[in-house]
Design a protein around this motif. Sequence first.
Motif, mmCIF file in Angstrom:
data_model
loop_
_atom_site.group_PDB
_atom_site.id
_atom_site.type_symbol
_atom_site.label_atom_id
_atom_site.label_comp_id
_atom_site.label_asym_id
_atom_site.label_seq_id
_atom_site.Cartn_x
_atom_site.Cartn_y
_atom_site.Cartn_z
ATOM 1 N N THR A 73 0.989 -1.360 0.004
ATOM 2 C CA THR A 73 -0.030 -0.110 0.016
ATOM 3 C C THR A 73 0.836 1.291 0.063
ATOM 4 O OG1 THR A 73 -1.726 -1.055 1.309
ATOM 5 C CG2 THR A 73 -1.860 1.182 1.537
ATOM 6 N N ASN A 74 0.563 2.121 -0.831
ATOM 7 C CA ASN A 74 1.224 3.489 -0.776
ATOM 8 C C ASN A 74 0.508 4.311 0.373
ATOM 9 O OD1 ASN A 74 2.592 5.872 -1.186
ATOM 10 N ND2 ASN A 74 1.391 6.385 -3.114
ATOM 11 N N LEU A 75 1.350 4.433 1.413
ATOM 12 C CA LEU A 75 1.111 5.607 2.555
ATOM 13 C C LEU A 75 0.964 6.822 2.327
ATOM 14 C CD1 LEU A 75 1.755 3.112 5.563
ATOM 15 C CD2 LEU A 75 -0.328 3.229 4.468
ATOM 16 N N GLY A 76 2.023 7.005 1.267
ATOM 17 C CA GLY A 76 2.359 8.633 0.986
ATOM 18 C C GLY A 76 1.308 9.276 0.091
ATOM 19 N N PHE A 77 1.615 10.616 0.167
ATOM 20 C CA PHE A 77 0.524 11.312 -0.788
ATOM 21 C C PHE A 77 1.249 11.731 -2.280
ATOM 22 C CE2 PHE A 77 -1.277 11.502 3.435
ATOM 23 C CZ PHE A 77 -2.574 11.479 3.080
ATOM 24 N N GLU A 78 2.352 10.926 -2.430
ATOM 25 C CA GLU A 78 2.906 11.159 -3.867
ATOM 26 C C GLU A 78 2.618 10.169 -4.766
ATOM 27 O OE1 GLU A 78 3.751 14.406 -4.089
ATOM 28 O OE2 GLU A 78 3.956 14.817 -1.859
ATOM 29 N N ARG A 79 2.570 10.142 -6.009
ATOM 30 C CA ARG A 79 2.495 9.201 -6.819
ATOM 31 C C ARG A 79 3.789 8.148 -6.941
ATOM 32 N NH1 ARG A 79 3.173 9.106 -12.765
ATOM 33 N NH2 ARG A 79 1.847 7.679 -13.944
ATOM 34 N N THR A 80 3.805 7.065 -6.564
ATOM 35 C CA THR A 80 4.905 6.360 -6.426
ATOM 36 C C THR A 80 5.122 5.092 -7.290
ATOM 37 O OG1 THR A 80 5.037 7.090 -4.237
ATOM 38 C CG2 THR A 80 6.291 5.170 -4.567
ATOM 39 N N PRO A 81 6.204 4.913 -7.870
ATOM 40 C CA PRO A 81 6.448 3.476 -8.578
ATOM 41 C C PRO A 81 6.461 2.248 -7.746
ATOM 42 C CG PRO A 81 8.598 4.607 -8.342
ATOM 43 C CD PRO A 81 7.528 5.712 -7.774
ATOM 44 N N HIS A 82 6.182 1.155 -8.219
ATOM 45 C CA HIS A 82 5.968 -0.158 -7.380
ATOM 46 C C HIS A 82 6.500 -1.025 -8.277
ATOM 47 C CE1 HIS A 82 4.856 -3.554 -5.031
ATOM 48 N NE2 HIS A 82 3.670 -3.739 -5.706
ATOM 49 N N MET A 83 7.389 -1.889 -7.855
ATOM 50 C CA MET A 83 8.065 -3.137 -8.437
ATOM 51 C C MET A 83 8.190 -4.286 -7.208
ATOM 52 S SD MET A 83 11.013 -1.500 -11.106
ATOM 53 C CE MET A 83 11.066 -2.827 -11.976
ATOM 54 N N PHE A 84 7.989 -5.439 -7.605
ATOM 55 C CA PHE A 84 8.044 -6.510 -6.514
ATOM 56 C C PHE A 84 8.273 -7.844 -7.359
ATOM 57 C CE2 PHE A 84 5.157 -8.338 -2.987
ATOM 58 C CZ PHE A 84 6.236 -8.277 -1.994
ATOM 59 N N LEU A 85 9.157 -8.646 -6.470
ATOM 60 C CA LEU A 85 9.787 -9.919 -7.102
ATOM 61 C C LEU A 85 10.089 -10.639 -5.955
ATOM 62 C CD1 LEU A 85 12.547 -10.315 -9.691
ATOM 63 C CD2 LEU A 85 13.163 -11.168 -7.343
ATOM 64 N N TYR A 86 9.800 -11.971 -6.028
ATOM 65 C CA TYR A 86 10.220 -13.134 -5.181
ATOM 66 C C TYR A 86 11.272 -13.992 -5.571
ATOM 67 C CZ TYR A 86 5.234 -12.598 -3.158
ATOM 68 O OH TYR A 86 4.286 -12.122 -2.407
ATOM 69 N N HIS A 87 12.370 -13.886 -4.765
ATOM 70 C CA HIS A 87 13.568 -14.518 -5.150
ATOM 71 C C HIS A 87 13.424 -16.030 -4.363
ATOM 72 C CE1 HIS A 87 17.338 -15.351 -6.571
ATOM 73 N NE2 HIS A 87 17.690 -14.418 -7.385
ATOM 74 N N ILE A 88 12.702 -17.007 -4.820
ATOM 75 C CA ILE A 88 12.376 -18.327 -4.330
ATOM 76 C C ILE A 88 13.580 -18.984 -4.394
ATOM 77 C CG2 ILE A 88 10.991 -20.017 -3.685
ATOM 78 C CD1 ILE A 88 8.409 -17.904 -4.398
ATOM 79 N N ASN A 89 14.448 -19.696 -3.372
ATOM 80 C CA ASN A 89 15.707 -20.245 -3.649
ATOM 81 C C ASN A 89 15.706 -21.655 -3.189
ATOM 82 O OD1 ASN A 89 16.950 -17.509 -4.592
ATOM 83 N ND2 ASN A 89 16.727 -17.222 -2.313
ATOM 84 N N ILE A 90 15.865 -22.603 -3.951
ATOM 85 C CA ILE A 90 15.811 -23.986 -3.626
ATOM 86 C C ILE A 90 17.184 -24.645 -3.871
ATOM 87 C CG2 ILE A 90 14.886 -26.165 -4.314
ATOM 88 C CD1 ILE A 90 12.379 -24.453 -5.347
ATOM 89 N N GLY A 91 17.477 -25.354 -2.692
ATOM 90 C CA GLY A 91 18.781 -26.037 -2.771
ATOM 91 C C GLY A 91 18.898 -27.395 -2.673
ATOM 92 N N TRP A 92 20.096 -28.307 -2.540
ATOM 93 C CA TRP A 92 20.292 -29.495 -2.742
ATOM 94 C C TRP A 92 19.358 -30.276 -1.247
ATOM 95 C CZ3 TRP A 92 21.996 -33.537 0.738
ATOM 96 C CH2 TRP A 92 22.154 -34.890 0.301
ATOM 97 N N PRO A 93 18.664 -31.304 -1.548
ATOM 98 C CA PRO A 93 18.782 -32.340 -2.431
ATOM 99 C C PRO A 93 17.597 -32.210 -3.576
ATOM 100 C CG PRO A 93 17.444 -33.141 -0.732
ATOM 101 C CD PRO A 93 18.031 -31.976 -0.108
ATOM 102 N N VAL A 94 16.969 -31.019 -3.384
ATOM 103 C CA VAL A 94 15.908 -30.944 -4.463
ATOM 104 C C VAL A 94 16.449 -30.779 -5.887
ATOM 105 C CG1 VAL A 94 13.982 -29.549 -5.408
ATOM 106 C CG2 VAL A 94 14.030 -30.359 -2.910
#
Length: 379
Positions: free
Chosen positions: A203-224
């Motif tokens: 949510t933008n709590l501010g009063f200025e127009r604000t860019p939004h970008m979002f990414l999940y870095h879901i990291n899987i290791g051994w033994p998968v």
Amino acid sequence: MNDHDWFGAAVRQPTSELRRRSGDLAAFAEIREVVRANGQERGVRSLQMRNAHGLEIEVLIDRAFDIGDVRYRGVPVSWRSGNGYRHPALHEVEAEDGLAWLRTLDGFLVSGGLDHALFGGEYDASHYHYPPKQTVRHGLHGRLSSLPARLLSVDEAWEENGGVLRVIGEVVQATSFGEHLRLRRTIEVDVHGSGFRIDDEVTNLGFERTPHMFLYHINIGWPVVDEGSEFCGAVEEHLWKSDSVDEQGAPFDRLIAPERHFVEQVWEHRLSASETGSHRVALIRRDGEFGVELEWDAAGMPHFFEWQNLREGQYGVGLEPSTHHVSGEAAAREDGSMIWLEHGDSRSYRTAVTLLDGPQATAAARSRVQSISGKEATA
């Protein structure tokens, strides 16, 4: 491992029966609050969530309410880089020409955002209407992952036939005369089952127009992640791939063994969405005995990256839903795909993670992925 072992069957009896057999339901499932006390992790608060079927996940309160270790019946699932879950006070966001984020990269989920994700650079900041701040500079994947969260609630909601373990936290990313964004995150683990859910609201709590970008870095290791492990996804086409793909030739859908000096390979896959509007991918061991399946709302995060870090000592794979194409913020501003949040605007994201235990579970996941209409990937 077996989906139908004697303990799993026994613990599924009504909660009233479990109470007759133990003075504390924490014997079967609980949320434990922990503070790490040594080395660069000293002072980092976490929540250890453990259900009745051996699923354990660690929520790192002081690391953006991200997820550290994940285990299922003692088997590690999350990738560990060697960085550790260092305290945010030790992190220098602006260091190393914007690549300091790599020193926070560890564990199952490392979130990118909230106003920037992907590679860094310098961008126009005139929308904040503060003359001394004509531009803003971002490093790789933004500032979010090094911000502590505020813990809002911890709930062990037992019901007669199971129940849910639920934790809620919020992270505020703000500066005077700049962005003022809030991430409110809910993580749920069913008392019975092999998966968990992540619900996010930004949510933008501010009063200025604000860019939004979002990414999940879901990291899987051994033994998968192992030689011959299979990436399953309804891939329509490859929208982008790093130069290292052509130089090294490791395929996107079948993993190679750890390799000395391997250079990370990144693919952006265009995925087909299911009839319910979700994207779904899975990573499955060659023997079919274990795997991980992800499902998320395609409208919220329409883009998806596969990160192959198959270097010796760093061996892991990242499955990365994203709001934006790999070309990043500059291109998104130019082509109109940037997300702008006005005051009070919110965006919601929902992701489900399932641990696949045994050949029946992995075969079912493969079938779910293949049932989504798609055409054979083209390079």
